[in-house]
Design a protein around this motif. Structure first.
Motif, short mmCIF file in Angstrom:
data_model
loop_
_atom_site.label_atom_id
_atom_site.label_comp_id
_atom_site.label_asym_id
_atom_site.label_seq_id
_atom_site.Cartn_x
_atom_site.Cartn_y
_atom_site.Cartn_z
N TYR A 22 0.84 -1.19 0.00
CA TYR A 22 0.00 0.00 0.00
C TYR A 22 0.88 1.24 0.00
O TYR A 22 2.01 1.22 0.47
CB TYR A 22 -0.89 0.05 1.25
N THR A 23 0.31 2.35 -0.47
CA THR A 23 0.95 3.65 -0.38
C THR A 23 0.11 4.51 0.55
O THR A 23 -1.12 4.53 0.46
CB THR A 23 1.04 4.32 -1.77
N ILE A 24 0.77 5.22 1.47
CA ILE A 24 0.08 6.14 2.36
C ILE A 24 -0.35 7.34 1.53
O ILE A 24 0.48 8.01 0.92
CB ILE A 24 1.00 6.62 3.50
N ILE A 25 -1.63 7.63 1.50
CA ILE A 25 -2.16 8.76 0.75
C ILE A 25 -2.37 9.96 1.67
O ILE A 25 -2.05 11.08 1.32
CB ILE A 25 -3.49 8.39 0.05
N GLN A 26 -2.92 9.70 2.86
CA GLN A 26 -3.22 10.80 3.77
C GLN A 26 -3.20 10.31 5.20
O GLN A 26 -3.58 9.17 5.48
CB GLN A 26 -4.60 11.37 3.45
N LEU A 27 -2.75 11.17 6.10
CA LEU A 27 -2.84 10.94 7.53
C LEU A 27 -3.73 12.03 8.10
O LEU A 27 -3.49 13.21 7.87
CB LEU A 27 -1.45 10.99 8.18
N GLN A 37 -2.26 -1.55 -4.74
CA GLN A 37 -1.58 -1.58 -6.04
C GLN A 37 -2.52 -1.44 -7.22
O GLN A 37 -2.09 -1.13 -8.32
CB GLN A 37 -0.77 -2.88 -6.16
N ARG A 38 -3.81 -1.65 -7.01
CA ARG A 38 -4.80 -1.45 -8.08
C ARG A 38 -5.35 -0.03 -8.08
O ARG A 38 -6.18 0.31 -8.90
CB ARG A 38 -5.94 -2.45 -7.92
N GLY A 39 -4.92 0.80 -7.10
CA GLY A 39 -5.38 2.17 -7.02
C GLY A 39 -6.59 2.37 -6.13
O GLY A 39 -7.08 3.47 -5.99
N GLU A 40 -7.08 1.30 -5.50
CA GLU A 40 -8.26 1.42 -4.64
C GLU A 40 -7.86 1.96 -3.27
O GLU A 40 -6.81 1.63 -2.73
CB GLU A 40 -8.95 0.07 -4.51
N LEU A 41 -8.73 2.81 -2.71
CA LEU A 41 -8.46 3.47 -1.44
C LEU A 41 -9.18 2.77 -0.30
O LEU A 41 -10.26 2.22 -0.47
CB LEU A 41 -8.93 4.93 -1.51
#
Length: 137
Positions: A22-27, A37-41
């Protein structure tokens, strides 16, 4: 962040939960928004994340755009382009990196506060003829 036991996370950092990346988008407070990895949040409480089996902090990754879904696809093409344009700028505010441009020092999250980055973005947009209020942004 090469230390798998690190407990400092920022937008743009990658984590592993078992076999999933996963990539951290927001805290936001005690909640972290993740992008798979599929872009789902998805959202998760930080306390759970840090204690989850298989949690490991990885190196920072470049930000990715969210997938286009039905909420955006019902808009006309001009409005879709405007939203995608603004999305890139919002990603840059959160992570320090625009998905389609090289990193710029005004948005370095290690140097500038969120308020400083926001003011820089407002000045940039104004100079480009796309002036907006801080509340709108």
């Amino acid at each position: 962040m090469n230390d798998g036991n690190a407990r400092v996370l920022r937008p743009g950092h990658r984590i592993a939960l078992g076999q999933d990346l996963y990539t951290i988008i927001q805290l936001n407070g005690t909640t972290v928004t993740l992008q798979d990895q599929r872009g789902e949040l998805s959202a998760m409480l930080l306390g759970y994340l840090f204690t989850a089996p298989g949690f490991k902090a990885l190196d920072a990754a470049p930000p990715r755009r969210a997938p286009q879904d039905g909420r955006i696809s019902v808009l006309d093409e001009v409005e879709q382009q405007r939203i995608r344009w603004l999305e890139g700028h919002l990603i840059e505010l959160e992570t320090g990196h625009h998905p389609e441009e090289p990193p710029r020092s005004a948005y370095d999250i290690d140097v500038h506060t969120a308020d400083e980055r926001e003011l820089a973005k407002l000045a940039e947009l104004k100079a480009a003829g796309r002036e907006m209020t801080q509340r709108h942004l």
